[in-house]
Design an enzyme around this catalytic site. Structure first.
Site, PDB file in Angstrom:
ATOM      1  N   CYS A 162       0.841  -1.189   0.000  1.00  0.00           N
ATOM      2  CA  CYS A 162       0.000   0.000   0.000  1.00  0.00           C
ATOM      3  C   CYS A 162       0.876   1.239   0.000  1.00  0.00           C
ATOM      4  CB  CYS A 162      -0.876   0.056   1.252  1.00  0.00           C
ATOM      5  SG  CYS A 162      -2.065  -1.280   1.362  1.00  0.00           S
ATOM      6  N   GLY A 192      -0.480   0.826  -5.165  1.00  0.00           N
ATOM      7  CA  GLY A 192      -1.823   0.320  -4.916  1.00  0.00           C
ATOM      8  C   GLY A 192      -2.816   0.920  -5.877  1.00  0.00           C
ATOM      9  N   ASN A 215       0.239   0.603   5.895  1.00  0.00           N
ATOM     10  CA  ASN A 215       0.994  -0.150   4.896  1.00  0.00           C
ATOM     11  C   ASN A 215       1.741  -1.243   5.634  1.00  0.00           C
ATOM     12  OD1 ASN A 215       2.480  -1.026   2.660  1.00  0.00           O
ATOM     13  ND2 ASN A 215       4.080   0.499   2.998  1.00  0.00           N
ATOM     14  N   GLY A 216       1.515  -2.487   5.226  1.00  0.00           N
ATOM     15  CA  GLY A 216       2.170  -3.611   5.891  1.00  0.00           C
ATOM     16  C   GLY A 216       1.175  -4.699   6.173  1.00  0.00           C
ATOM     17  N   CYS A 219      12.432  -4.614   3.890  1.00  0.00           N
ATOM     18  CA  CYS A 219      11.999  -5.528   2.827  1.00  0.00           C
ATOM     19  C   CYS A 219      12.860  -5.326   1.584  1.00  0.00           C
ATOM     20  CB  CYS A 219      10.543  -5.248   2.477  1.00  0.00           C
ATOM     21  SG  CYS A 219      10.010  -6.101   0.987  1.00  0.00           S
ATOM     22  N   TYR A 249      11.542  -4.802  -6.794  1.00  0.00           N
ATOM     23  CA  TYR A 249      10.376  -4.575  -7.647  1.00  0.00           C
ATOM     24  C   TYR A 249       9.501  -3.403  -7.240  1.00  0.00           C
ATOM     25  CZ  TYR A 249       5.701  -5.261  -9.566  1.00  0.00           C
ATOM     26  OH  TYR A 249       4.501  -5.071 -10.171  1.00  0.00           O
ATOM     27  N   CYS A 284       5.184 -13.923   1.333  1.00  0.00           N
ATOM     28  CA  CYS A 284       5.513 -12.830   2.251  1.00  0.00           C
ATOM     29  C   CYS A 284       4.340 -12.628   3.212  1.00  0.00           C
ATOM     30  CB  CYS A 284       5.756 -11.533   1.474  1.00  0.00           C
ATOM     31  SG  CYS A 284       6.035 -10.124   2.570  1.00  0.00           S
ATOM     32  N   CYS A 313      15.197  -8.130   5.217  1.00  0.00           N
ATOM     33  CA  CYS A 313      14.384  -9.344   5.269  1.00  0.00           C
ATOM     34  C   CYS A 313      14.471 -10.033   3.907  1.00  0.00           C
ATOM     35  CB  CYS A 313      12.924  -9.000   5.578  1.00  0.00           C
ATOM     36  SG  CYS A 313      11.823 -10.436   5.504  1.00  0.00           S
ATOM     37  N   CYS A 335      11.204 -14.137   1.556  1.00  0.00           N
ATOM     38  CA  CYS A 335      10.565 -14.657   0.340  1.00  0.00           C
ATOM     39  C   CYS A 335      11.541 -15.502  -0.487  1.00  0.00           C
ATOM     40  CB  CYS A 335       9.944 -13.541  -0.490  1.00  0.00           C
ATOM     41  SG  CYS A 335      11.058 -12.197  -0.899  1.00  0.00           S
TER      42      CYS A 335
HETATM   43  P1  AMP Z   1       4.314 -14.137 -12.668  1.00  0.00           P
HETATM   44  O1  AMP Z   1       3.700 -14.170 -14.000  1.00  0.00           O
HETATM   45  O2  AMP Z   1       3.346 -14.563 -11.597  1.00  0.00           O
HETATM   46  O3  AMP Z   1       5.616 -14.921 -12.609  1.00  0.00           O
HETATM   47  O4  AMP Z   1       4.659 -12.627 -12.327  1.00  0.00           O
HETATM   48  C1  AMP Z   1       5.935 -12.104 -12.531  1.00  0.00           C
HETATM   49  C2  AMP Z   1       5.840 -10.636 -12.798  1.00  0.00           C
HETATM   50  O5  AMP Z   1       5.094  -9.986 -11.773  1.00  0.00           O
HETATM   51  C3  AMP Z   1       7.220 -10.006 -12.868  1.00  0.00           C
HETATM   52  O6  AMP Z   1       7.311  -9.306 -14.102  1.00  0.00           O
HETATM   53  C4  AMP Z   1       7.264  -9.037 -11.703  1.00  0.00           C
HETATM   54  O7  AMP Z   1       7.751  -7.792 -12.127  1.00  0.00           O
HETATM   55  C5  AMP Z   1       5.837  -8.906 -11.238  1.00  0.00           C
HETATM   56  N1  AMP Z   1       5.712  -9.002  -9.784  1.00  0.00           N
HETATM   57  C6  AMP Z   1       6.516  -9.586  -8.907  1.00  0.00           C
HETATM   58  N2  AMP Z   1       6.046  -9.479  -7.646  1.00  0.00           N
HETATM   59  C7  AMP Z   1       4.899  -8.795  -7.722  1.00  0.00           C
HETATM   60  C8  AMP Z   1       3.942  -8.338  -6.757  1.00  0.00           C
HETATM   61  N3  AMP Z   1       4.088  -8.591  -5.481  1.00  0.00           N
HETATM   62  N4  AMP Z   1       2.882  -7.652  -7.213  1.00  0.00           N
HETATM   63  C9  AMP Z   1       2.741  -7.416  -8.515  1.00  0.00           C
HETATM   64  N5  AMP Z   1       3.594  -7.800  -9.461  1.00  0.00           N
HETATM   65  C10 AMP Z   1       4.666  -8.500  -9.083  1.00  0.00           C
END
Ligand code: AMP
Length: 471
Positions: free
Chosen positions: A11, A37, A111-112, A245, A251, A391, A442, A445
């Site tokens: 968030c 978000g 957020n968290g 984190c 990302y 996570c 951390c 994951c």
């Molecule tokens: P997937 O298709 O499930 O393997 O999603 C991988 C993609 O989702 C990658 O391109 C990441 O940049 C993105 N991604 C990784 N973690 C998250 C997250 N927590 N929320 C949204 N997108 C994510």
């Protein structure tokens, strides 16, 4: 009572005290943090006596109108963008949560994720409390309302002493702001100034938009009170090891933000450079998966000497594929969002860099897309280690069984993706980018080392006494 295998979501939080345009600034602060978000957004303002709330589902740009901002009167405000990927995509879960209780108005933006919220909630429900949402954050509201302490900040501290997990919180009373960050400092929170006003944001990119000056981070375990008398800081909790984190760097945060004492862009670049050293390959181009792989791909290209090319073009008017709950839509989502430049890729050996693989769905589609565009070889490089664990501290991840790397070995994943080669960054290499502060992060994951263990029902029950509200 079943414990969910996955908790909540990332968030954005924003707060301001002491500015005539408090709501407008909050709107801008949320706008700058839209990436944190996209499901719902809300602002609650205070004129020193009463609160006004404007909350809606969707994007910041869609929710607020000039009339709504006008209605948000007062010199203080808190705001929140919520990110959720699961079934509880509901208006009742949108934040800030705004209530009236015996001491007046109260609003909360979180957020968290709290790891013992379920237990506190069931304990409170047994005592007769009625919850209006399915959010973990709501337990904090109840605990504050039940506290007998007279000062707002003391009620907040008493409530937070009972919760465990990750939180960056903005709380607003009638004419007071309380900002709190958990003792481990899982999520980022920054303090800034704009003239005489104090501003707070999950990410510093929010300050840039409103021309606020970044002062410092809200420290782990710090509680800051802002009211008519000024700003006051205290550290009421037991000191604890820091656990920022690392996924915020990989990302989640914007590259133009500074969090945990580093530039996100700088760390992301280092991750890419490290990846090139650890997993080199002969190729004609380095291509990022936009936008998540862009900075790491630049680092990879810089370190390897292989030219960087923007070989995949992103349609910026499509939401993140990850927020679509149905698998069928997610498959479609990659195509609608990303398109390769065929003339560039045809006959070439390409290194494709992305930040992470979660389920593997996106990478599989991308590899296929690049092969279809005529690439001779596709070498997938991931600027983080295999994501093997969920996570519980606020980043949305699916349950463990849906994380491809929790079940499959590297070679199986490579085959599934259809890539010629596949390499992730090792945990050691990732941590080396943080130099002497590697202990402060951390990495649960990637290795399942949860500093605050996700409680089994038994151990949660043992905690019951600790969370009982004093009679
Ligand atoms: P997937 O298709 O499930 O393997 O999603 C991988 C993609 O989702 C990658 O391109 C990441 O940049 C993105 N991604 C990784 N973690 C998250 C997250 N927590 N929320 C949204 N997108 C994510």
């Amino acid at each position: 009572m079943m414990l969910p295998d996955k908790f909540n979501e990332e968030c954005a939080v924003f707060a301001v005290y002491g500015h005539a345009e408090a709501a407008n600034l909050t709107y801008l602060g949320l706008y700058a943090q839209q990436h944190r978000g996209q499901e719902s957004s809300g602002i609650v303002s205070s004129n020193g006596v009463r609160h006004h709330a404007e909350i809606g589902m969707g994007l910041v740009s869609d929710i607020y109108t000039e009339e709504k901002i006008m209605r948000l009167d007062g010199h203080a405000a808190i705001g929140h963008n919520r990110y959720s990927t699961h079934g509880d995509s509901l208006y009742k879960n949108a934040q800030p949560m705004a209530i009236e209780y015996s001491r007046g108005p109260l609003a909360l933006a979180h957020n968290g994720n709290l790891v013992n919220a379920d237990l506190i909630r069931s304990s409170l429900e047994q005592e007769g409390s009625i919850f209006r949402s399915t959010m973990d954050s709501e337990v904090i509201i109840h605990l504050i309302a039940k506290s007998r302490k007279s000062r707002f900040q003391d009620r907040v501290v008493e409530a937070l002493q009972k919760v465990e997990g990750a939180y960056c919180l903005a709380l607003m009373g009638a004419n007071e702001l309380v900002i709190a960050r958990d003792p481990h400092g899982f999520r980022p929170m920054a303090l800034g100034r704009l003239g005489d006003a104090y501003v707070f944001a999950s990410e510093t990119c929010a300050f840039d938009l409103i021309d606020a000056e970044f002062i410092r981070e809200v420290e782990p375990g710090e509680v800051i009170v802002v009211n008519e008398e000024g700003m006051f800081s205290s550290y009421p909790f037991q000191p604890a090891p820091k656990r920022h984190c690392i996924f915020e760097f990989i990302y989640f945060s914007r590259p133009d933000s500074n969090i945990f004492g580093y530039s996100v862009h700088r760390i992301r670049k280092l991750l890419g450079q490290q990846l090139a050293r650890e997993a080199p390959v002969d190729a004609d181009f380095v291509i990022p998966v936009p936008d998540s792989g862009v900075v790491a791909a630049m680092g990879y290209a810089e370190e390897s000497g292989i030219p960087y090319e923007q070989g995949i073009i992103r349609n910026h008017y499509v939401g993140r594929t990850f927020i679509e709950p149905a698998q069928s839509i997610r498959h479609f989502g990659v195509k609608i969002k990303l398109n390769p430049i065929k003339k560039l890729i045809e006959g070439k050996r390409v290194v494709v860099v992305d930040d992470s693989i979660v389920r593997g769905t996106t990478s599989k589609k991308i590899v296929k897309m690049i092969h279809n565009a005529g690439a001779k070889e596709v070498h997938m490089r991931i600027s983080s280690p295999p994501t093997t664990h969920s996570c519980y501290y606020g980043i949305d991840t699916p349950s463990r069984t849906d994380l491809i790397a929790s079940t499959y070995a590297l070679e199986d994943i490579r085959k599934y993706l259809g890539a010629d080669t596949l390499a992730y960054l090792s945990i050691g290499s990732m941590l080396s980018c943080l130099a002497e502060r590697r202990e402060d992060f951390c990495t649960a994951c990637f290795n399942g080392e949860y500093l605050i263990p996700v409680k089994t029902m038994e151990s949660q029950l043992a905690l019951l006494d600790a969370v009982k509200i004093p009679e």
